[in-house]
Every structure is written in C-alpha cells, then in structure tokens.
Design a protein around this motif. Sequence first.
Motif, short mmCIF file in Angstrom:
data_model
loop_
_atom_site.label_atom_id
_atom_site.label_comp_id
_atom_site.label_asym_id
_atom_site.label_seq_id
_atom_site.Cartn_x
_atom_site.Cartn_y
_atom_site.Cartn_z
N SER A 1 1.49 -8.16 7.30
CA SER A 1 1.61 -8.09 5.40
C SER A 1 0.91 -9.48 5.44
CB SER A 1 3.08 -8.11 5.64
OG SER A 1 3.62 -9.54 6.31
N GLY B 1 -2.09 -8.50 2.69
CA GLY B 1 -1.75 -7.74 1.41
C GLY B 1 -2.27 -8.80 0.55
N GLY C 1 -0.67 -3.86 1.45
CA GLY C 1 -2.29 -2.73 1.13
C GLY C 1 -2.65 -2.04 1.64
N ARG D 1 -1.56 -0.39 4.52
CA ARG D 1 -0.24 0.44 4.51
C ARG D 1 -0.20 1.80 5.79
NH1 ARG D 1 2.22 1.35 -0.83
NH2 ARG D 1 0.68 3.28 -0.83
#
Length: 366
Positions: free
Chosen positions: A147, A150, A170, A173
Amino acid sequence: MANTTGLNATEVAGSVGLVLAAFVEAATLLGNGALLAVVLRTPGLCDALYLAHLCVVDLLAAASIMPLGLLAAPPPGLGRVRLGPAPCRAARFLTAALLPACTLGVAALGLARYRLIVHPLRPGARPPPALVLAVVWAAAGLLGALSLLGPPPAPPPAPARCSVLAGGLGPFRPLWALLAFALPALLLLGAYGSIFLVARRAALRPPRSMRGSRLRSDSLDSRLSILPPLRPRLPGGKAALAPALAVGQFAACWLPYGCACLAPAARATSAEAAVTWVAYSAFAAHPFLYGLLQRPVRRALGRLAHRVLPKPPRTCALQAWHPRAFLELLQGHPDSPALGPSEVPEQPPPPPQPEGEGSLSMLEAT
C-alpha cells in the motif's frame, strides 16, 4: 418534492447503515474480548494459540480501521474527520496488513484442525504454531507494504480516499487480492473439505459390533430389519455443519471485498461502503463461529460467567421464620431419623395415678 424524498431516503439509509456499523463494532469488541478471556483462562485447549491470535487481530481491527470507517469514511460512516497524507497512508497500511493477517490466520486455524483430526497420531507433521503465525505476520507485513507503493493521497482540501479499494494499492491491487483472499480461501476449502470427507467415511463405516456378528436368521423379521429406512439420511451430516459454516462465512464476508479489489477503481469506489462493512462483519462472526461451536469453550465460558455474575439470594419460606417453627428447627424433631438417642429430648414422666385405679388395673390383669 422528489428531491426532498430522495434526500430523506438517503439520510435514512445512511442512518441505518451507521447503526449497523456501530453494532458490528460493539459485537466485535465484546465477542472477541470474551473469547480471549476464556482462551487465556482455559489451559489445555486445542488450537488455543490460533484462537488467541484471531481474537487479537480482530481486536486490533476494531480499535484501528473500524473506527476510521465510522469517522472518516463516507456513508455509512460519518465522514467528518479529514485525514492528512501521513494518517491516510497509515490507514492504508493498517487495512492492507490487518485484513490478510485475519484471512491467513483463519486459514492457519483450519489447517491446524485438519492436521489434528486427520493425523492425530502424527505430531511431527504439525509445525509449531509460533512459526506458522510468524509466517502469517511476515506475509501480512509484506502485503501491507504494497500500500505504500500506491499513489499518494489527495491534499487536505480534497476528500482523501484512504481505503484499499479507492486506489490505495495502485497496480498491486489484483496481486494483493489474490494473496489476501484467494489463497486463504483455497487453503480453507481444502482443509475443511478433507475434514468432511474423513468424517463421512467414518460415518459410512459399520460399527465393530456388526463386523464380527453371527449370521442372521432367514426369518421374515430378519429380512425386514435389514431393509433401508424410508427416509435415508446423509452420512456425516453433523460433520458437514462446521465446515459448511466456516467456508460459507468466509465466502459471504470476504468474496465481495475480493471481487471489488479486482474490479476497476471507479466501480470499487461506488460499492466501497457496502463491501467494506460486509467484510468487517467477519470480525464479529469469528467468536461465535470458532469459539462457541467448540464444547470446551462453551463449558469454560459457562464457568466464567458463573463466577462473574452475582448469585441470586436464597429465599426462605415464611413459615421458617415463625418463632415456634424456628425453635423446632433448632431442637430437631423427636421422630427424625437424623437425631441420635442422646439428641432426642426427654419425655416428661406420666402423671401419677390414684391407688384405686392402680389396684383395679392389677386385678384386671390377673
């Protein structure tokens, strides 16, 4: 008029969603807290470390990401707290790490029960629970670190989307969804499917008393007794209950969230609130599914509740408080078998009879 009606319906739906979200939060805290207390106070419980780990993960989620879903998220959240870039990244990291820790912990618990049921006499085939949980947290930490790769959150004037579904991972995922949901689902399905097959095979096996029994007679009653029943039952029906509940709860709670992670970001954002709180309801269902279905946990919970809850005062009959009845209770009844010969009160001597009556009785006796 139509706009007012639509606005009122939206407000009512948001209020109902907020009440349900608060109920899920309270149920998660109370259920996991009670189960953790029972596990810690019950020595020798099977899968105690896995159950305690699951309760700790659920309590961490209830103390971190679920309040953020109530305060900072759009409806059913309040949406009144605006998070900056750094708190938003922290919220993304916690969400991306705690959800895989929960799903992988559930899969580890299922595999531990599979090894305990299918291979009970092979303790060497069971890895240490501490090692398994260390691997679970390492994988959760790596998935949470995705995460941070992203896109950055929006600046404070704009509403920051701090969830995993709203572009928090981003391009990573789909990979995160496969490792956080698809892999635990396959492990759980394989473990509980094997448990069901073993239980069904054991139910189909005839009992030992029937294997070495003597030959049956050729009478009509003997022929009728070996006929199949009119309503045959599926063997292993009771054994299928726990695997079906575990797999069904996992699929119902986590499958919508996993599918939303694989969908485009625009569609995932529109269904973010619904699928997020459906997934969060798994935290509240774990104490009832993995705790109360176990008989040792239920017995330990009953003993703990008996110690904690106040005992009702004993009521006495009104007759026992009467002075005469109270004295009889203290002295004891003469005819009572519980009293010894020394405890029986002495009887008063009979009154003396007149001499005439005594002589008359002697004459009648002679």
